[in-house]
Design a protein around this motif. Structure first.
Motif, PDB file in Angstrom:
ATOM      1  N   SER A 143       0.843  -1.195   0.000  1.00  0.00           N
ATOM      2  CA  SER A 143       0.000   0.000   0.000  1.00  0.00           C
ATOM      3  C   SER A 143       0.878   1.245   0.000  1.00  0.00           C
ATOM      4  O   SER A 143       2.033   1.213   0.455  1.00  0.00           O
ATOM      5  CB  SER A 143      -0.909   0.019   1.229  1.00  0.00           C
ATOM      6  OG  SER A 143      -0.133   0.195   2.393  1.00  0.00           O
ATOM      7  N   GLU A 199       0.492   3.733   1.876  1.00  0.00           N
ATOM      8  CA  GLU A 199       0.707   4.089   3.279  1.00  0.00           C
ATOM      9  C   GLU A 199       1.935   3.417   3.881  1.00  0.00           C
ATOM     10  O   GLU A 199       2.528   3.928   4.814  1.00  0.00           O
ATOM     11  CB  GLU A 199      -0.536   3.739   4.126  1.00  0.00           C
ATOM     12  CG  GLU A 199      -1.733   4.610   3.849  1.00  0.00           C
ATOM     13  CD  GLU A 199      -2.498   4.214   2.571  1.00  0.00           C
ATOM     14  OE1 GLU A 199      -2.242   3.118   2.007  1.00  0.00           O
ATOM     15  OE2 GLU A 199      -3.324   5.016   2.131  1.00  0.00           O
ATOM     16  N   SER A 200       2.324   2.269   3.331  1.00  0.00           N
ATOM     17  CA  SER A 200       3.466   1.541   3.885  1.00  0.00           C
ATOM     18  C   SER A 200       4.816   2.134   3.483  1.00  0.00           C
ATOM     19  O   SER A 200       5.833   1.775   4.057  1.00  0.00           O
ATOM     20  CB  SER A 200       3.401   0.064   3.516  1.00  0.00           C
ATOM     21  OG  SER A 200       3.555  -0.096   2.125  1.00  0.00           O
TER      22      SER A 200
END
Length: 66
Positions: free
Chosen positions: A58, A60-61
């Protein structure tokens, strides 16, 4: 949105993926990937999305917490 260089580098290592392989998979140049890993360039959000997709993670990672 800012790429977290340490997280990005760690995930690349975990996936055993070189900048050349990631470049071939995403269409992002090796130069841009190297500059992003070294913190010399802040990639555009669209580029961060391509890098995350190429790594199979993702967005976000690989970005810094907001």
């Amino acid at each position: 949105m800012k790429l977290n260089e340490k997280k990005f580098d760690l995930i690349m290592a975990q996936k055993c993926m070189t900048a050349k392989e990631l470049s071939a998979k995403t269409g992002v140049t090796e130069s841009t990937i190297a500059k992003a890993k070294n913190g010399n360039r802040t990639p555009r959000p669209s580029t961060i999305g391509k890098l995350a997709a190429g790594l199979g993670v993702s967005v976000e990672s690989i970005i810094e917490a907001i």
